[in-house]
Write a protein that holds these residues in place. Structure first.
Motif, PDB file in Angstrom:
ATOM      1  N   GLY A 120      36.765  48.725  42.302  1.00 45.28           N
ATOM      2  CA  GLY A 120      36.222  49.414  41.144  1.00 45.28           C
ATOM      3  C   GLY A 120      37.023  50.634  40.740  1.00 45.28           C
ATOM      4  N   GLY A 121      36.666  51.191  39.594  1.00 43.72           N
ATOM      5  CA  GLY A 121      37.355  52.383  39.108  1.00 43.72           C
ATOM      6  C   GLY A 121      36.954  52.738  37.696  1.00 43.72           C
ATOM      7  N   PRO A 136      42.210  50.364  33.947  1.00 43.70           N
ATOM      8  CA  PRO A 136      41.988  49.050  34.572  1.00 43.70           C
ATOM      9  C   PRO A 136      43.142  48.603  35.454  1.00 43.70           C
ATOM     10  N   HIS A 137      44.346  49.133  35.201  1.00 41.56           N
ATOM     11  CA  HIS A 137      45.500  48.709  36.001  1.00 41.56           C
ATOM     12  C   HIS A 137      45.408  49.182  37.442  1.00 41.56           C
ATOM     13  N   LEU A 138      44.528  50.152  37.680  1.00 41.63           N
ATOM     14  CA  LEU A 138      44.342  50.648  39.034  1.00 41.63           C
ATOM     15  C   LEU A 138      43.202  49.950  39.774  1.00 41.63           C
ATOM     16  N   ASP A 186      39.363  43.955  38.686  1.00 43.03           N
ATOM     17  CA  ASP A 186      38.120  43.855  37.931  1.00 43.03           C
ATOM     18  C   ASP A 186      37.345  42.576  38.294  1.00 43.03           C
ATOM     19  N   PRO A 187      36.230  42.700  38.992  1.00 46.07           N
ATOM     20  CA  PRO A 187      35.477  41.503  39.378  1.00 46.07           C
ATOM     21  C   PRO A 187      34.813  40.803  38.194  1.00 46.07           C
ATOM     22  N   VAL A 188      34.580  41.548  37.100  1.00 40.44           N
ATOM     23  CA  VAL A 188      33.993  40.925  35.909  1.00 40.44           C
ATOM     24  C   VAL A 188      34.991  39.950  35.288  1.00 40.44           C
ATOM     25  N   GLU A 208      26.742  48.949  36.109  1.00 37.83           N
ATOM     26  CA  GLU A 208      25.609  49.561  35.417  1.00 37.83           C
ATOM     27  C   GLU A 208      26.037  50.477  34.281  1.00 37.83           C
ATOM     28  N   ALA A 209      27.324  50.816  34.214  1.00 35.36           N
ATOM     29  CA  ALA A 209      27.789  51.750  33.184  1.00 35.36           C
ATOM     30  C   ALA A 209      28.988  51.162  32.452  1.00 35.36           C
ATOM     31  N   SER A 210      29.076  51.447  31.154  1.00 30.06           N
ATOM     32  CA  SER A 210      30.150  50.867  30.344  1.00 30.06           C
ATOM     33  C   SER A 210      31.518  51.459  30.657  1.00 30.06           C
ATOM     34  N   ASN A 211      31.569  52.630  31.268  1.00 32.89           N
ATOM     35  CA  ASN A 211      32.851  53.255  31.555  1.00 32.89           C
ATOM     36  C   ASN A 211      33.251  53.155  33.023  1.00 32.89           C
ATOM     37  N   VAL A 212      32.585  52.250  33.736  1.00 34.91           N
ATOM     38  CA  VAL A 212      32.877  52.047  35.150  1.00 34.91           C
ATOM     39  C   VAL A 212      33.156  50.570  35.412  1.00 34.91           C
TER      40      VAL A 212
END
Length: 394
Positions: free
Chosen positions: A203-204, A209-211, A214-216, A251-255
């Motif tokens: 996560g991050g 996102p490059h770090l 992303d499981p989604v 749970e959050a759009s920026n996470v």
């Protein structure tokens, strides 16, 4: 000399008890109990059976009730099964006899199944026009999904304690005319398996996102990939279903979350295909996860097996049905992707599972507006009575 038709139960034999059957069904409908909670339903059923002279055993595999009655000198025994449990659904039928228990209702018609077998039980005890032993199985927890009522009753020695030669059951069938009877030899209802896949990434912050891993993104790729199994790996003449039902992550759009979870329903009609589906789901999950630098675990829960009807017993049941309502009212059932724990009984004993029309405009099963059609009660009760008489007279 009596005609053969008069030797066995007919629809007309149940015309005088139509109102009684409806009253019983309405009582059961108004007092639903969920899987593993059917204590009062079982008591109600057992008390009636004992009053009619059956030898009743309670608490078989939980709240299961088994009733036996013998007549004549015959040595054969036939079993009929009905399920008793309800579903965790808030009823929305508006019926005068609607569920009196908030959040629980008979949305699958088990109130009707139980009523029809009770109707047949009363008739058979009163007339005793059979030669052998009747075994009536009132089963709890069909809706449980795993380690269900059928499994528990079998584990509690059902067939050792109550020997039988064959077993029959039925389920109502929305969309078919009320009172119509559907049969099918061989596979009829699907095996139903549940799969939960947990994808673990890194996560991050959503802006970087490059770090992350992303499981989604992995989950979305996996959903598309899984849809190729049936279309590209299963013989087009066979039937299978792979449905991704849920995806949960974050749970959050920026996470960007650490994990994503997928749940699936998998249906099949052949043991080899069932095993192949599990193999492909596991392999594709690992491949997609590996390709994105994530890891994945697969929790694969085998549910009810395929309902496989025996050829001889199905042909017999169809003949009885045609005698009862005429050939025009009996048809061959299509494959049904839903599952049914009657399959466990058929793994131990020959038998057949039938379908009984609930009306062409009936609401679908498991709907808050569903209701069992009282117009089918006499047909179901007469079918079981005639089938018992015919089987034990053969």
């Amino acid at each position: 000399m009596q005609s053969q038709d008069n030797l066995y139960a007919r629809l007309s034999d149940f015309h005088d008890v139509e109102a009684d059957l409806a009253e019983t069904r309405h009582y059961l409908h108004a007092h639903p109990e969920l899987s593993f909670e059917e204590a009062e339903t079982a008591r109600y059923v057992a008390d009636k059976l004992e009053g009619w002279g059956y030898e009743v055993t309670r608490n078989v595999g939980g709240h299961g009730v088994v009733a036996r009655l013998s007549a004549g000198t015959g040595t054969k025994s036939v079993a009929i099964r009905a399920d008793m449990d309800a579903l965790p659904i808030q009823e929305d039928t508006g019926a005068a006899y609607a569920s009196a228990v908030p959040g629980k209702m008979h949305a699958c018609g088990h109130d009707g199944h139980t009523t029809m077998l009770l109707g047949a039980a009363e008739y058979l005890a009163r007339t005793k026009r059979f030669n052998g032993t009747i075994t009536l199985i009132f089963q709890p927890a069909e809706e449980a999904g795993h380690f269900s009522g059928a499994q528990r009753m079998i584990a509690d020695g059902l067939f050792e304690r109550f020997p039988i030669d064959a077993i029959f059951g039925l389920h109502n069938h929305p969309g078919a005319p009320a009172g119509a009877i559907l049969t099918r030899s061989g596979p009829m209802m699907a095996a139903g398996d549940t799969v939960t896949i947990t994808i673990t990434g890194k996560g991050g912050h959503a802006s970087r996102p490059h770090l992350t891993v992303d499981p989604v993104l992995v989950a979305c790729n996996l959903v598309v990939t899984l849809q190729s199994i049936v279309s590209r790996n299963i013989d087009p003449t066979q039937t299978a279903v792979v449905t991704v039902s849920t995806i949960h992550a974050g749970e959050a759009s920026n996470v960007i979350a650490n994990t994503a979870t997928i749940s699936m329903s998998v249906r099949s009609f052949d043991p080899a295909i069932r095993a192949f589906l599990e193999q492909r789901i596991r392999k594709l999950t690992q491949s997609v996860a590996d390709g994105h630098g994530a890891t994945a675990t697969v929790d694969y829960e085998n549910g009810y097996p395929v309902v496989v009807n025996a050829e001889k017993e199905t042909a017999f049941a169809r003949q009885v049905a045609e005698e009862l309502i005429g050939t025009e009212g009996v048809s061959t059932c299509h494959l049904i992707p839903g599952s049914e724990d009657f399959a466990y009984f058929l793994e131990h004993k020959p038998g057949s599972f039938l379908r009984l029309g609930n009306g062409e405009t009936s609401q679908i099963l498991h709907s808050s507006k569903y209701d069992f059609n009282d117009a089918s009660l006499t047909t179901g009760a007469a079918l079981w009575a005639r089938l018992v008489e015919r089987y034990l007279d053969a």
